[in-house]
Design an enzyme around this catalytic site. Structure first.
Site, PDB file in Angstrom:
ATOM      1  N   ASN A   1     -31.824 -28.167  23.441  1.00 12.39           N
ATOM      2  CA  ASN A   1     -32.090 -29.099  24.828  1.00 12.39           C
ATOM      3  C   ASN A   1     -30.802 -28.514  25.569  1.00 12.39           C
ATOM      4  O   ASN A   1     -30.341 -27.286  25.757  1.00 12.39           O
ATOM      5  CB  ASN A   1     -31.268 -30.653  24.513  1.00 12.39           C
TER       6      ASN A   1
ATOM      7  N   HIS B   1      -9.979 -13.074  19.442  1.00 16.34           N
ATOM      8  CA  HIS B   1      -9.116 -12.972  19.819  1.00 16.34           C
ATOM      9  C   HIS B   1      -7.727 -12.861  18.435  1.00 16.34           C
ATOM     10  O   HIS B   1      -7.940 -13.711  17.737  1.00 16.34           O
ATOM     11  CB  HIS B   1      -8.192 -14.023  20.939  1.00 16.34           C
TER      12      HIS B   1
ATOM     13  N   GLY C   1     -26.161 -32.810  19.118  1.00 14.61           N
ATOM     14  CA  GLY C   1     -25.623 -32.833  20.298  1.00 14.61           C
ATOM     15  C   GLY C   1     -24.421 -32.140  20.200  1.00 14.61           C
ATOM     16  O   GLY C   1     -23.139 -32.670  19.062  1.00 14.61           O
TER      17      GLY C   1
ATOM     18  N   ALA D   1     -23.994 -34.865  14.894  1.00 20.75           N
ATOM     19  CA  ALA D   1     -23.641 -34.259  16.223  1.00 20.75           C
ATOM     20  C   ALA D   1     -22.171 -34.061  16.406  1.00 20.75           C
ATOM     21  O   ALA D   1     -21.352 -35.393  15.665  1.00 20.75           O
ATOM     22  CB  ALA D   1     -23.565 -35.547  16.908  1.00 20.75           C
TER      23      ALA D   1
ATOM     24  N   ARG E   1     -24.551 -33.600   1.895  1.00 17.22           N
ATOM     25  CA  ARG E   1     -26.254 -32.990   1.188  1.00 17.22           C
ATOM     26  C   ARG E   1     -26.229 -32.585   1.233  1.00 17.22           C
ATOM     27  O   ARG E   1     -26.665 -32.195   2.081  1.00 17.22           O
ATOM     28  CB  ARG E   1     -26.313 -35.032   1.099  1.00 17.22           C
TER      29      ARG E   1
END
Length: 201
Positions: free
Chosen positions: A100, A130, A158, A176, A199
């Site tokens: 997406n 770094h 997302g 998300a 789970r």
């Protein structure tokens, strides 16, 4: 997840070609590597152009993205805008995967994404490191890259972030907003910062 906390051997690294250093996960100074800078600047410009094309012709933009990213299966679909793919030659995406909008990849490490994955908006894959303890090395721009591997049939919600050196198994669901800091075994649901197993499935 592998970690590299040793100091760079500057004398030995000076004898090694830059692309070999990157591939081997060795330290390098991006600010002193014009070849790497040229790749990143070129790919950034290319992605910005594709985002503009997509506003009028999505299919043409996707076609050109496949030309830019040579190791992406023909049926992979990516939604625009894309934030960046700094090293397109180092990205490998297998068949049936959907990504997406606002996809972000930094930097030169190899990224492998398996078959039939669904990556939600704002997915961020980061391969550079770094030094966490040596501020002088950070000031001088020393970094190294570790690869990221994502297995088949994974689903990211997302705004998932995956950090350098992480391997995610097959059939993994990542909630998300999760930050994946370590390897994840197959057939699990994970979430959180850092992501942990909720789970098994």
């Amino acid at each position: 997840m592998p970690k590299k906390l040793d100091e760079p051997d500057i004398e030995a690294l000076a004898k090694k070609p830059i692309f070999e250093k990157v591939a081997d996960g060795d330290w390098y100074q991006y600010g002193k590597e014009p070849q790497l800078q040229a790749i990143v600047k070129s790919s950034t410009q290319a992605i910005q152009k594709l985002n503009k094309i997509a506003t009028d012709d999505f299919d043409e933009a996707l076609k050109q993205l496949h030309e830019l990213v040579p190791h992406m299966a023909d049926d992979v679909e990516v939604y625009f805008p894309i934030t960046n793919i700094e090293y397109p030659d180092n990205l490998f995406i297998d068949q049936g995967t959907f990504i997406n909008l606002n996809f972000t990849i930094l930097s030169a490490g190899k990224i492998t994404i398996g078959k039939n994955c669904f990556l939600g908006p704002n997915t961020q894959l980061y391969t550079p490191n770094h030094h966490p303890n040596n501020k002088e090395l950070r000031r001088e721009g020393w970094q190294y890259d570790l690869p990221i591997t994502i297995g088949d049939d994974c689903w990211f919600g997302g705004s998932v972030i995956v950090l350098p050196g992480v391997t995610i198994g097959d059939n993994v669901v990542v909630g998300a907003g999760s930050v994946v800091t370590h390897d994840i075994p197959s057939n699990t649901v994970v979430a959180g910062n850092p992501a942990h197993i909720i789970r098994h499935v």
